[in-house]
Design a protein around this motif. Structure first.
Motif, PDB file in Angstrom:
ATOM      1  N   PRO A  97       0.791  -1.232   0.000  1.00  9.53           N
ATOM      2  CA  PRO A  97       0.000   0.000   0.000  1.00  9.53           C
ATOM      3  C   PRO A  97       0.830   1.292   0.000  1.00  9.53           C
ATOM      4  CG  PRO A  97      -0.651  -1.440   1.833  1.00  9.53           C
ATOM      5  CD  PRO A  97       0.487  -2.086   1.129  1.00  9.53           C
ATOM      6  N   GLU A  98       1.926   1.321   0.780  1.00 10.00           N
ATOM      7  CA  GLU A  98       2.717   2.549   0.844  1.00 10.00           C
ATOM      8  C   GLU A  98       3.391   2.837  -0.495  1.00 10.00           C
ATOM      9  OE1 GLU A  98       5.550   4.847   4.020  1.00 10.00           O
ATOM     10  OE2 GLU A  98       5.228   2.714   4.242  1.00 10.00           O
ATOM     11  N   GLN A 118       0.860   6.373  -7.080  1.00 12.13           N
ATOM     12  CA  GLN A 118      -0.367   7.078  -7.452  1.00 12.13           C
ATOM     13  C   GLN A 118      -0.139   8.584  -7.477  1.00 12.13           C
ATOM     14  OE1 GLN A 118      -3.303   5.728  -8.495  1.00 12.13           O
ATOM     15  NE2 GLN A 118      -3.833   7.821  -8.999  1.00 12.13           N
ATOM     16  N   ILE A 119       0.640   9.098  -6.552  1.00 13.08           N
ATOM     17  CA  ILE A 119       0.968  10.529  -6.545  1.00 13.08           C
ATOM     18  C   ILE A 119       1.717  10.893  -7.820  1.00 13.08           C
ATOM     19  CG2 ILE A 119       2.352  12.307  -5.407  1.00 13.08           C
ATOM     20  CD1 ILE A 119       1.707  10.811  -2.744  1.00 13.08           C
ATOM     21  N   ASN A 161       2.325   1.795  -3.410  1.00 12.79           N
ATOM     22  CA  ASN A 161       1.264   2.152  -4.349  1.00 12.79           C
ATOM     23  C   ASN A 161       0.813   3.596  -4.173  1.00 12.79           C
ATOM     24  OD1 ASN A 161       1.354  -0.426  -5.367  1.00 12.79           O
ATOM     25  ND2 ASN A 161      -0.417  -1.138  -4.214  1.00 12.79           N
ATOM     26  N   GLN A 162       0.780   4.068  -2.934  1.00 12.90           N
ATOM     27  CA  GLN A 162       0.379   5.443  -2.674  1.00 12.90           C
ATOM     28  C   GLN A 162       1.328   6.423  -3.358  1.00 12.90           C
ATOM     29  OE1 GLN A 162       0.410   6.511   1.447  1.00 12.90           O
ATOM     30  NE2 GLN A 162      -0.334   8.569   1.071  1.00 12.90           N
ATOM     31  N   HIS A 163       2.616   6.191  -3.252  1.00 10.88           N
ATOM     32  CA  HIS A 163       3.587   7.086  -3.882  1.00 10.88           C
ATOM     33  C   HIS A 163       3.530   6.992  -5.409  1.00 10.88           C
ATOM     34  CE1 HIS A 163       5.112   7.142   0.227  1.00 10.88           C
ATOM     35  NE2 HIS A 163       5.580   8.327  -0.095  1.00 10.88           N
TER      36      HIS A 163
END
Length: 73
Positions: free
Chosen positions: A42-43, A49-50, A45-47
């Motif tokens: 998740p972490e 996505q940014i 993927n979050q970056h």
């Protein structure tokens, strides 16, 4: 009373800092490099996505006109 945090659009000053195209591209690259330092999950993927969101903004002419300095392009 709206959301918990004030809207970003309302908190930006009218004379907000402008960036060069190169600075924005380099920032996106740095976000991707940072994302690769995390194991898949998740972490990371979050970056990613940014970085994807920034790429989308770079294709938006109106956003670029508002955030990229004309004399520094």
């Amino acid at each position: 009373m709206g959301g918990i945090m004030p809207s970003v659009a309302h908190s930006l000053p009218l004379d907000a800092a402008l960036y060069t195209s190169a600075e924005l591209v380099e920032h996106r690259r740095n976000i991707l490099r940072y994302a690769r330092s995390f194991p898949p999950g998740p972490e990371r993927n979050q970056h990613r996505q940014i970085a994807l969101s920034l790429r989308t903004l770079f294709r938006n002419r109106a956003w670029l006109d508002a955030h990229v300095s004309k004399d520094m392009c």
